[in-house]
Design a protein around this motif. Structure first.
Motif, PDB file in Angstrom:
ATOM      1  N   ASP A 197       0.826  -1.213   0.000  1.00  0.00           N
ATOM      2  CA  ASP A 197       0.000   0.000   0.000  1.00  0.00           C
ATOM      3  C   ASP A 197       0.862   1.266   0.000  1.00  0.00           C
ATOM      4  O   ASP A 197       0.355   2.349   0.259  1.00  0.00           O
ATOM      5  N   ASN A 198       2.158   1.060  -0.263  1.00  0.00           N
ATOM      6  CA  ASN A 198       3.096   2.184  -0.327  1.00  0.00           C
ATOM      7  C   ASN A 198       3.170   2.943   1.000  1.00  0.00           C
ATOM      8  O   ASN A 198       3.235   4.177   1.032  1.00  0.00           O
ATOM      9  N   GLN A 199       3.207   2.183   2.089  1.00  0.00           N
ATOM     10  CA  GLN A 199       3.393   2.762   3.416  1.00  0.00           C
ATOM     11  C   GLN A 199       4.623   2.106   4.057  1.00  0.00           C
ATOM     12  O   GLN A 199       4.504   1.358   5.030  1.00  0.00           O
ATOM     13  N   PRO A 200       5.807   2.365   3.514  1.00  0.00           N
ATOM     14  CA  PRO A 200       7.009   1.672   3.980  1.00  0.00           C
ATOM     15  C   PRO A 200       7.358   1.949   5.442  1.00  0.00           C
ATOM     16  O   PRO A 200       7.898   1.073   6.121  1.00  0.00           O
ATOM     17  N   LEU A 201       7.056   3.132   5.935  1.00  0.00           N
ATOM     18  CA  LEU A 201       7.389   3.444   7.326  1.00  0.00           C
ATOM     19  C   LEU A 201       6.591   2.567   8.287  1.00  0.00           C
ATOM     20  O   LEU A 201       7.136   2.030   9.266  1.00  0.00           O
ATOM     21  N   ALA A 202       5.295   2.408   8.015  1.00  0.00           N
ATOM     22  CA  ALA A 202       4.467   1.535   8.847  1.00  0.00           C
ATOM     23  C   ALA A 202       4.924   0.078   8.722  1.00  0.00           C
ATOM     24  O   ALA A 202       4.929  -0.674   9.702  1.00  0.00           O
ATOM     25  N   ALA A 203       5.325  -0.299   7.510  1.00  0.00           N
ATOM     26  CA  ALA A 203       5.802  -1.669   7.291  1.00  0.00           C
ATOM     27  C   ALA A 203       7.065  -1.940   8.090  1.00  0.00           C
ATOM     28  O   ALA A 203       7.233  -3.020   8.672  1.00  0.00           O
ATOM     29  N   ILE A 204       7.965  -0.965   8.132  1.00  0.00           N
ATOM     30  CA  ILE A 204       9.224  -1.126   8.870  1.00  0.00           C
ATOM     31  C   ILE A 204       8.956  -1.452  10.336  1.00  0.00           C
ATOM     32  O   ILE A 204       9.630  -2.302  10.931  1.00  0.00           O
ATOM     33  N   GLY A 205       7.955  -0.797  10.924  1.00  0.00           N
ATOM     34  CA  GLY A 205       7.625  -1.080  12.326  1.00  0.00           C
ATOM     35  C   GLY A 205       7.246  -2.527  12.543  1.00  0.00           C
ATOM     36  O   GLY A 205       7.647  -3.142  13.545  1.00  0.00           O
ATOM     37  N   ARG A 206       6.499  -3.087  11.618  1.00  0.00           N
ATOM     38  CA  ARG A 206       6.081  -4.493  11.743  1.00  0.00           C
ATOM     39  C   ARG A 206       7.267  -5.439  11.557  1.00  0.00           C
ATOM     40  O   ARG A 206       7.443  -6.401  12.312  1.00  0.00           O
ATOM     41  N   PHE A 207       8.079  -5.175  10.538  1.00  0.00           N
ATOM     42  CA  PHE A 207       9.207  -6.067  10.261  1.00  0.00           C
ATOM     43  C   PHE A 207      10.259  -6.006  11.371  1.00  0.00           C
ATOM     44  O   PHE A 207      10.853  -7.022  11.723  1.00  0.00           O
ATOM     45  N   LYS A 208      10.473  -4.816  11.926  1.00  0.00           N
ATOM     46  CA  LYS A 208      11.403  -4.692  13.051  1.00  0.00           C
ATOM     47  C   LYS A 208      10.897  -5.479  14.253  1.00  0.00           C
ATOM     48  O   LYS A 208      11.677  -6.097  14.983  1.00  0.00           O
ATOM     49  N   GLY A 209       9.577  -5.464  14.448  1.00  0.00           N
ATOM     50  CA  GLY A 209       8.999  -6.221  15.551  1.00  0.00           C
ATOM     51  C   GLY A 209       9.265  -7.706  15.429  1.00  0.00           C
ATOM     52  O   GLY A 209       9.531  -8.389  16.419  1.00  0.00           O
ATOM     53  N   VAL A 210       9.225  -8.221  14.205  1.00  0.00           N
ATOM     54  CA  VAL A 210       9.515  -9.642  13.981  1.00  0.00           C
ATOM     55  C   VAL A 210      10.976  -9.948  14.308  1.00  0.00           C
ATOM     56  O   VAL A 210      11.292 -10.921  15.007  1.00  0.00           O
ATOM     57  N   VAL A 211      11.883  -9.096  13.824  1.00  0.00           N
ATOM     58  CA  VAL A 211      13.315  -9.314  14.047  1.00  0.00           C
ATOM     59  C   VAL A 211      13.660  -9.220  15.531  1.00  0.00           C
ATOM     60  O   VAL A 211      14.466 -10.004  16.046  1.00  0.00           O
ATOM     61  N   GLU A 212      13.049  -8.298  16.223  1.00  0.00           N
ATOM     62  CA  GLU A 212      13.380  -8.073  17.637  1.00  0.00           C
ATOM     63  C   GLU A 212      12.686  -9.047  18.577  1.00  0.00           C
ATOM     64  O   GLU A 212      13.279  -9.482  19.572  1.00  0.00           O
ATOM     65  N   ASN A 213      11.436  -9.397  18.268  1.00  0.00           N
ATOM     66  CA  ASN A 213      10.641 -10.204  19.204  1.00  0.00           C
ATOM     67  C   ASN A 213      10.527 -11.675  18.828  1.00  0.00           C
ATOM     68  O   ASN A 213      10.248 -12.512  19.690  1.00  0.00           O
ATOM     69  N   TYR A 214      10.730 -11.993  17.549  1.00  0.00           N
ATOM     70  CA  TYR A 214      10.556 -13.376  17.086  1.00  0.00           C
ATOM     71  C   TYR A 214      11.730 -13.804  16.209  1.00  0.00           C
ATOM     72  O   TYR A 214      11.561 -14.423  15.163  1.00  0.00           O
ATOM     73  N   GLN A 215      12.941 -13.477  16.667  1.00  0.00           N
ATOM     74  CA  GLN A 215      14.111 -13.670  15.814  1.00  0.00           C
ATOM     75  C   GLN A 215      14.466 -15.126  15.573  1.00  0.00           C
ATOM     76  O   GLN A 215      15.221 -15.438  14.653  1.00  0.00           O
TER      77      GLN A 215
END
Length: 282
Positions: A176-194
């Motif tokens: 949906d061309n909202q990369p900033l919001a997407a980054i928050g989700r992907f960072k959450g995966v890397v940090e919390n579910y690595q």
């Protein structure tokens, strides 16, 4: 006489495939009630088994027979896919017998009842978060036990599910061309579910989203983390191709023989190790 007739009528049940069996509840030896319930379990007549075990509890509350009957009620309701009823029976057992050697089983079954109702990542994850809390509680309460070991296996599946949900939302934001919001989700995966199977893709998506925002150094950094940890993963090959197409030269080249990301947990054996076995209450 009127009361007895009403009691019999109210507790008449239908059992078997089209077979009418009237379960007349009257005062009878507790061993007979309990053993009849066990016979119903052997025949996989879960609902009828529960009726007999409940009658044991009604006629002989707080007895050893009642303790056994509650455990068997948990098991029968679970097998009959009546997860709310099984959880309620587990709560009853925990309240009445907090120090019993079967209390870990009650806690375990509460968690499994939530675990069995987990939906796909496109649905609400209420059961997933409930299962996460209950499985974590088992590991904390009973470390080193078989219950804790199986709970850890299930917890890994739960974390993979939660990470999958975050990835699903992140991809939607990206599309949906909202990369900033997407980054928050992907960072959450890397940090919390690595340790889940989604981490390599999450790192790649961070590279992708940062490139969309023109954040070259951040993209390069996430690509380096992906290449260092998973040089043989297909997601790193994609990240390497994307970065080089932008004029960057990552230090680590893709290595087909290198380490790949963790495999997705095996869900073919989702059923709990103890939930499908009749509990030993002797």
């Amino acid at each position: 006489m009127l009361l007895a007739t009403a009691s019999v009528a109210g507790l008449t049940a239908c059992a078997g495939k089209g077979k009418q069996e009237h379960l007349v509840y009257e005062e009878r030896p507790v061993e007979l009630l309990y053993n009849t319930g066990m016979e119903q379990l052997d025949q996989k007549d879960w609902s009828d088994a529960v009726l007999y075990f409940q009658e044991v509890q009604r006629q002989h509350p707080y007895s050893e027979w009642s303790r056994r009957a509650i455990v068997m009620t948990i098991y029968a309701d679970y097998q009959g896919d009546k997860y709310d009823d099984a959880s309620a029976a587990a709560d009853q057992f925990i309240k009445l017998y907090p120090g019993s050697d079967l209390t870990p089983y009650a806690y375990y079954m509460k968690a499994i009842c939530q675990f069995e109702q987990i939906m796909d990542v496109g649905r609400d994850q209420g059961f997933t978060t409930n299962a996460e809390a209950l499985l974590t509680d088992i590991i904390r309460r009973y470390p080193g036990t078989e219950y804790a070991r199986d709970a850890q296996v299930k917890l890994d599946m739960v974390h993979d599910q939660l990470a999958g949900k975050e990835m699903d939302i992140g991809r939607w934001y990206l599309n949906d061309n909202q990369p900033l919001a997407a980054i928050g989700r992907f960072k959450g995966v890397v940090e919390n579910y690595q340790t889940t199977s989604h981490t390599p893709e999450a790192l790649y998506r961070l590279v992708e989203a940062n490139e969309m925002l023109g954040l070259t150094e951040e993209a390069k950094r996430d690509g380096a983390v992906l290449g260092y940890n998973y040089p043989g993963d297909p997601w790193y090959a994609r990240a390497y191709k994307l970065l080089t197409s932008k004029g960057q030269r990552p230090e680590v080249a893709p290595d087909p023989k290198g380490k790949k990301g963790p495999d997705k947990p095996d869900t073919k054996h989702r059923k709990g190790w103890f939930s499908h076995k009749k509990p030993n209450v002797s």
